[in-house]
Design a protein around this motif. Structure first.
Motif: not given
Length: 306
Positions: A23-24, A27, A50, A63-66, A192
């Motif tokens: 996520a970082r 971002d 993502t 996963s991580g996302s903006y 996503n």
């Protein structure tokens, strides 16, 4: 010293980023793009990213996302969902592959041909375009067109809309009726959900391994760092910045309002990632997606092609 260096490289390659890291990274890539393209008017709500890391041993991904849950008009990225549903029907023997259908599937994914996509969607949903329909007939027609959506819902996918053809000019007749009076039923996907599908294809989870391999065959792209024979979905999108030795499977989409890329990559060190980069209202900014991909590669400790 060489032995120690190689050992350290192996340790780094074996470490997987956590969802918080991912996520970082997403971002940070978004922030870098917003800073670089501030003079072009790119705004925070015009980007969605993502990033996922595949765990092949665990047959899963994190996963991580903006803004990864924010849906946009997907343009040709939706063709990947039609491909997956065709793979499902073939696996269940509810669809018979013919040379003409195979040609259409190839052209839909490899070259992103809209006319080919129309044939594939008609074939997998049992619908055809044509003159306007009465309300009762239209309801039956639209119910058939929901086949792809129903299948993904049955698999636990988040809400998505993948029921419309892609167009060079636009829908007419019953196709136009199917969009709703204000085009409220246009195709709609989020970064996503696209990352989940590409990850499920990469991990042989969405359908059988054989059918997933069939899909990956169409999604595979040569990258500019390794070949002069590159598809525009590679050389005009994030494939442009991938370092030599990277393997790429992807589906891009673009119109006069949106520009997207969904990619599965295997890095030379063996790590595997999937990402979706969505942008809207700046489709003429050809460098935006490669820049975001480059920023994420740097976050992952990979030197991109400049």
């Amino acid at each position: 010293m060489i032995t120690i260096g190689l050992a350290l490289t192996a340790v780094v390659a074996a470490q997987s980023p956590s969802p918080l890291d991912l996520a970082r990274f997403a971002d940070n890539a978004a922030k870098a793009a917003l800073a670089k393209y501030s003079d072009r008017g790119v705004k925070p709500d015009q980007i969605g990213i993502t990033l996922a890391v595949l765990d092949r041993k665990g047959n899963s991904f994190q996963s991580g996302s903006y803004r990864g849950a924010e849906a946009m008009y997907p343009a040709s990225v939706v063709k990947m969902f039609f491909l997956a549903y065709a793979g499902h029907l073939l696996e269940k023997k509810k669809l018979r592959m013919t040379p003409e259908l195979e040609r259409a599937v190839h052209d839909m994914i490899v070259d992103s041909v809209n006319d080919a996509t129309g044939l594939v969607l008609e074939t997998v949903t049992g619908t055809t375009g044509g003159p306007e329909l009465s309300p009762k007939e239209l309801a039956r027609w639209m119910d058939k067109r929901q086949a792809v959506n129903r299948w993904f819902a049955s698999l636990g996918y988040p809400t998505l809309n993948a029921c419309q053809k892609t167009w060079n000019e636009g829908p007419y007749g019953r196709e136009r009726q199917g969009y709703g009076p204000h085009f409220e039923l246009r195709n709609s996907l989020s970064p996503n959900v696209c990352v989940r599908l590409m990850s499920d294809i990469a991990l042989d989870k969405i359908v059988s391994p054989g059918q997933c391999a069939w899909m990956r065959g169409y999604l595979s792209r040569a990258i500019p760092a390794d070949s002069k024979e590159t598809n525009e979905q590679s050389k005009l999108f994030s494939g442009k910045v991938l370092p030599s030795g990277t393997k790429l499977w992807s589906k891009a989409g673009w119109t006069d309002t949106v520009r997207h890329d969904v990619a599965y990559i295997q890095l030379p060190d063996g790590r595997e990632f999937v990402y979706a980069i969505f942008t809207k209202d700046h489709s003429n900014e050809a460098g935006l997606i490669p820049f975001i991909a480059s920023a994420m590669l740097k976050e992952l400790g990979v030197k991109p092609v400049e």
